[in-house]
Write a protein that holds these residues in place. Structure first.
Motif, PDB file in Angstrom:
ATOM      1  N   SER A 179     -24.322  35.926  36.037  1.00  0.00           N
ATOM      2  CA  SER A 179     -23.843  34.542  35.967  1.00  0.00           C
ATOM      3  C   SER A 179     -23.983  33.829  37.301  1.00  0.00           C
ATOM      4  CB  SER A 179     -22.386  34.518  35.507  1.00  0.00           C
ATOM      5  OG  SER A 179     -21.538  35.114  36.471  1.00  0.00           O
ATOM      6  N   GLU A 180     -23.745  34.531  38.401  1.00  0.00           N
ATOM      7  CA  GLU A 180     -23.787  33.895  39.713  1.00  0.00           C
ATOM      8  C   GLU A 180     -25.206  33.685  40.216  1.00  0.00           C
ATOM      9  OE1 GLU A 180     -19.504  35.651  41.344  1.00  0.00           O
ATOM     10  OE2 GLU A 180     -21.394  36.502  42.063  1.00  0.00           O
ATOM     11  N   VAL A 181     -26.076  34.639  39.953  1.00  0.00           N
ATOM     12  CA  VAL A 181     -27.438  34.557  40.489  1.00  0.00           C
ATOM     13  C   VAL A 181     -28.350  33.715  39.599  1.00  0.00           C
ATOM     14  CG1 VAL A 181     -29.478  35.907  41.125  1.00  0.00           C
ATOM     15  CG2 VAL A 181     -27.198  36.767  41.678  1.00  0.00           C
ATOM     16  N   PHE A 182     -28.172  33.811  38.275  1.00  0.00           N
ATOM     17  CA  PHE A 182     -29.086  33.138  37.356  1.00  0.00           C
ATOM     18  C   PHE A 182     -28.438  32.002  36.575  1.00  0.00           C
ATOM     19  CE2 PHE A 182     -30.520  37.627  37.670  1.00  0.00           C
ATOM     20  CZ  PHE A 182     -31.675  37.391  38.393  1.00  0.00           C
ATOM     21  N   GLY A 183     -27.171  31.738  36.787  1.00  0.00           N
ATOM     22  CA  GLY A 183     -26.518  30.596  36.170  1.00  0.00           C
ATOM     23  C   GLY A 183     -25.919  30.912  34.806  1.00  0.00           C
ATOM     24  N   LEU A 184     -25.177  29.948  34.278  1.00  0.00           N
ATOM     25  CA  LEU A 184     -24.444  30.125  33.025  1.00  0.00           C
ATOM     26  C   LEU A 184     -25.149  29.545  31.801  1.00  0.00           C
ATOM     27  CD1 LEU A 184     -20.832  29.320  34.274  1.00  0.00           C
ATOM     28  CD2 LEU A 184     -21.759  31.565  33.682  1.00  0.00           C
ATOM     29  N   LYS A 185     -26.130  28.694  32.005  1.00  0.00           N
ATOM     30  CA  LYS A 185     -26.749  28.010  30.866  1.00  0.00           C
ATOM     31  C   LYS A 185     -27.369  28.996  29.883  1.00  0.00           C
ATOM     32  CE  LYS A 185     -29.992  24.303  29.698  1.00  0.00           C
ATOM     33  NZ  LYS A 185     -30.927  23.277  30.233  1.00  0.00           N
ATOM     34  N   TYR A 186     -28.046  30.026  30.399  1.00  0.00           N
ATOM     35  CA  TYR A 186     -28.682  31.036  29.547  1.00  0.00           C
ATOM     36  C   TYR A 186     -28.011  32.399  29.739  1.00  0.00           C
ATOM     37  CZ  TYR A 186     -32.352  27.463  29.490  1.00  0.00           C
ATOM     38  OH  TYR A 186     -33.049  26.286  29.363  1.00  0.00           O
ATOM     39  N   PHE A 187     -26.724  32.378  30.072  1.00  0.00           N
ATOM     40  CA  PHE A 187     -26.059  33.631  30.435  1.00  0.00           C
ATOM     41  C   PHE A 187     -26.111  34.660  29.309  1.00  0.00           C
ATOM     42  CE2 PHE A 187     -22.123  36.151  30.192  1.00  0.00           C
ATOM     43  CZ  PHE A 187     -22.303  36.935  31.325  1.00  0.00           C
ATOM     44  N   GLY A 188     -25.869  34.247  28.069  1.00  0.00           N
ATOM     45  CA  GLY A 188     -25.858  35.195  26.956  1.00  0.00           C
ATOM     46  C   GLY A 188     -27.166  35.943  26.819  1.00  0.00           C
ATOM     47  N   THR A 189     -28.264  35.215  26.857  1.00  0.00           N
ATOM     48  CA  THR A 189     -29.576  35.852  26.722  1.00  0.00           C
ATOM     49  C   THR A 189     -29.911  36.690  27.949  1.00  0.00           C
ATOM     50  OG1 THR A 189     -30.311  33.981  25.381  1.00  0.00           O
ATOM     51  CG2 THR A 189     -32.015  35.430  26.260  1.00  0.00           C
ATOM     52  N   ASN A 190     -29.622  36.161  29.131  1.00  0.00           N
ATOM     53  CA  ASN A 190     -29.937  36.893  30.362  1.00  0.00           C
ATOM     54  C   ASN A 190     -29.152  38.194  30.454  1.00  0.00           C
ATOM     55  OD1 ASN A 190     -31.671  34.840  31.098  1.00  0.00           O
ATOM     56  ND2 ASN A 190     -30.233  33.860  32.496  1.00  0.00           N
ATOM     57  N   TYR A 191     -27.883  38.142  30.048  1.00  0.00           N
ATOM     58  CA  TYR A 191     -27.073  39.355  30.083  1.00  0.00           C
ATOM     59  C   TYR A 191     -27.556  40.374  29.050  1.00  0.00           C
ATOM     60  CZ  TYR A 191     -23.051  42.418  29.568  1.00  0.00           C
ATOM     61  OH  TYR A 191     -22.251  43.522  29.479  1.00  0.00           O
ATOM     62  N   ALA A 192     -27.970  39.887  27.883  1.00  0.00           N
ATOM     63  CA  ALA A 192     -28.497  40.796  26.853  1.00  0.00           C
ATOM     64  C   ALA A 192     -29.755  41.501  27.348  1.00  0.00           C
ATOM     65  CB  ALA A 192     -28.782  40.019  25.574  1.00  0.00           C
ATOM     66  N   ILE A 193     -30.594  40.775  28.081  1.00  0.00           N
ATOM     67  CA  ILE A 193     -31.801  41.388  28.637  1.00  0.00           C
ATOM     68  C   ILE A 193     -31.426  42.462  29.648  1.00  0.00           C
ATOM     69  CG2 ILE A 193     -33.846  40.942  30.055  1.00  0.00           C
ATOM     70  CD1 ILE A 193     -34.022  38.204  28.702  1.00  0.00           C
TER      71      ILE A 193
ATOM     72  N   ASP B 249     -27.288  25.574  42.903  1.00  0.00           N
ATOM     73  CA  ASP B 249     -26.897  26.424  41.791  1.00  0.00           C
ATOM     74  C   ASP B 249     -28.086  26.564  40.849  1.00  0.00           C
ATOM     75  OD1 ASP B 249     -24.367  26.688  42.762  1.00  0.00           O
ATOM     76  OD2 ASP B 249     -23.619  24.921  41.702  1.00  0.00           O
ATOM     77  N   ARG B 250     -28.385  27.785  40.481  1.00  0.00           N
ATOM     78  CA  ARG B 250     -29.528  28.020  39.619  1.00  0.00           C
ATOM     79  C   ARG B 250     -29.077  28.195  38.179  1.00  0.00           C
ATOM     80  NH1 ARG B 250     -33.320  32.337  42.734  1.00  0.00           N
ATOM     81  NH2 ARG B 250     -31.469  33.634  42.729  1.00  0.00           N
ATOM     82  N   SER B 251     -29.892  27.706  37.288  1.00  0.00           N
ATOM     83  CA  SER B 251     -29.664  27.905  35.870  1.00  0.00           C
ATOM     84  C   SER B 251     -31.009  28.287  35.283  1.00  0.00           C
ATOM     85  CB  SER B 251     -29.104  26.643  35.217  1.00  0.00           C
ATOM     86  OG  SER B 251     -28.784  26.892  33.868  1.00  0.00           O
ATOM     87  N   MET B 252     -31.320  29.577  35.293  1.00  0.00           N
ATOM     88  CA  MET B 252     -32.663  30.049  35.023  1.00  0.00           C
ATOM     89  C   MET B 252     -32.785  30.552  33.594  1.00  0.00           C
ATOM     90  SD  MET B 252     -33.591  31.970  38.611  1.00  0.00           S
ATOM     91  CE  MET B 252     -35.334  31.755  38.292  1.00  0.00           C
ATOM     92  N   SER B 253     -33.892  30.204  32.963  1.00  0.00           N
ATOM     93  CA  SER B 253     -34.202  30.702  31.625  1.00  0.00           C
ATOM     94  C   SER B 253     -34.596  32.166  31.716  1.00  0.00           C
ATOM     95  CB  SER B 253     -35.344  29.882  31.023  1.00  0.00           C
ATOM     96  OG  SER B 253     -36.543  30.105  31.753  1.00  0.00           O
ATOM     97  N   PRO B 254     -34.588  32.893  30.597  1.00  0.00           N
ATOM     98  CA  PRO B 254     -35.006  34.296  30.643  1.00  0.00           C
ATOM     99  C   PRO B 254     -36.406  34.487  31.212  1.00  0.00           C
ATOM    100  CG  PRO B 254     -33.900  33.836  28.572  1.00  0.00           C
ATOM    101  CD  PRO B 254     -34.049  32.523  29.276  1.00  0.00           C
ATOM    102  N   LEU B 255     -37.336  33.599  30.855  1.00  0.00           N
ATOM    103  CA  LEU B 255     -38.686  33.718  31.386  1.00  0.00           C
ATOM    104  C   LEU B 255     -38.709  33.477  32.890  1.00  0.00           C
ATOM    105  CD1 LEU B 255     -41.686  34.139  30.848  1.00  0.00           C
ATOM    106  CD2 LEU B 255     -41.892  31.691  30.353  1.00  0.00           C
ATOM    107  N   GLY B 256     -37.983  32.457  33.342  1.00  0.00           N
ATOM    108  CA  GLY B 256     -37.922  32.203  34.775  1.00  0.00           C
ATOM    109  C   GLY B 256     -37.227  33.328  35.522  1.00  0.00           C
ATOM    110  N   MET B 257     -36.178  33.892  34.929  1.00  0.00           N
ATOM    111  CA  MET B 257     -35.465  35.009  35.544  1.00  0.00           C
ATOM    112  C   MET B 257     -36.379  36.219  35.722  1.00  0.00           C
ATOM    113  SD  MET B 257     -32.114  37.023  34.062  1.00  0.00           S
ATOM    114  CE  MET B 257     -33.059  37.709  32.685  1.00  0.00           C
ATOM    115  N   ALA B 258     -37.189  36.506  34.704  1.00  0.00           N
ATOM    116  CA  ALA B 258     -38.069  37.675  34.754  1.00  0.00           C
ATOM    117  C   ALA B 258     -39.152  37.550  35.810  1.00  0.00           C
ATOM    118  CB  ALA B 258     -38.703  37.912  33.385  1.00  0.00           C
TER     119      ALA B 258
END
Length: 299
Positions: A202-216, A70-79
């Motif tokens: 949420s499924e691909v990048f995890g829930l820990k940073y979901f709010g920020t990742n979704y906003a991006i 399960d991944r929990s990726m930060s916005p920088l890691g996601m990008a």
């Protein structure tokens, strides 16, 4: 009595003959042999050896940002992942068609020669389709996820259908009767983008940073507004007007099939690109633990 003296009682492991020595007397070789016997028992029962690990049963599964865990990726890691750019391209291309209808409903109705009251009806049909798309895509993707069709595939399918719809609008741009059905389908597919998109984040990048990742990810919408609903539509609309599009009663108003036909063709090509991006996202994420668990629930 053996049960009264547990430290001295031999305990059979898995019924396979492996015996735990008295406390403090087992050698490393003995323990390794016993562990191997246990794994054979699990495999004989049809249970993978990895599934028998308490850490994996608790959801550890490799942890971090590994491909299988399960991944929990930060916005920088996601990008820095290809999956992020594929997902944002899907939402960008899929949102474009809906936004063109929503923001140019009045001009579209007048270009097709529809009555003025049809403008309000068109907006209502878009809204109904939007709501139905959000509900239906969420329900269907949840139902089929356990069958191996994980959610990114539905983004791919929705964009492919939208590409075909835009192509049909280009072919029949001189037929006013297709506008309302097309508006419902466009609203339906636009709504599906905003049901599937957040779930994929949420499924691909995890829930820990979901709010920020979704906003991006949401930045794809204003970008699609500028590119498709504003600049692209205005360019083709103005060009059709200069080429001889008839002026309406409220000049300068383009009337005729050419006013939006090139816009629909361009949107069709954009949705084809988005559908390919959805296929790439699906292939990149097929090994994620979250999707394997969904299938395992039924399997």
């Amino acid at each position: 009595d053996c049960t009264a003296r547990l430290p001295c009682c031999p305990v059979a492991l898995g019924g396979n003959g492996g015996v735990l020595k008295r406390e403090g007397r087992g050698t490393a070789d003995d323990l390794e042999e016993e562990t191997g016997n246990d794994q054979q028992v699990f495999e004989a029962a049809g249970v993978p050896a990895a599934a028998s690990s308490p850490d994996l049963q608790a959801g550890g599964g490799g942890g971090g940002e590994g491909e299988e865990g399960d991944r929990s990726m930060s916005p920088l890691g996601m990008a820095q992942t290809r999956s992020f750019w594929a997902l944002i391209l899907c939402v960008f291309c899929g949102s474009g068609s809906g936004l063109v209808f929503i923001l140019n409903a009045s001009q579209l109705c007048r270009a097709e020669g529809l009555p003025v009251r049809t403008e309000d009806l068109l907006v209502s049909v878009l809204g109904i389709g939007n709501t139905c798309g959000r509900v239906a895509s969420g329900f269907v993707s949840d139902a089929l996820a356990v069958r191996g069709w994980h959610r990114p595939w539905f983004l791919c399918f929705a964009l492919a259908i939208q590409a075909c719809l835009n192509f049909l609008l280009w072919l029949f741009s001189d037929s006013a009767g297709v506008i309302l059905p097309a508006a419902f389908l466009t609203g339906f597919l636009y709504g599906s983008m905003w049901s599937l998109g957040p779930a994929c984040v949420s499924e691909v990048f995890g829930l820990k940073y979901f709010g920020t990742n979704y906003a991006i990810l949401s930045f794809a919408t204003p970008l699609a507004t500028v590119v498709f609903a504003d600049e692209l539509t205005s360019f083709f609309y103005g060009r059709a007007l200069k080429k001889g599009g008839r002026l309406g009663p409220h000049s300068p108003l383009c009337v005729g099939a050419d006013c939006f036909s090139d816009t629909f063709l361009t949107l069709s090509l954009a949705c084809c690109i988005g559908s390919v991006a959805g296929a790439v996202l699906s292939c990149d994420t097929r090994g994620l633990a979250v999707y394997k668990r969904q299938v395992a629930v039924v399997g």
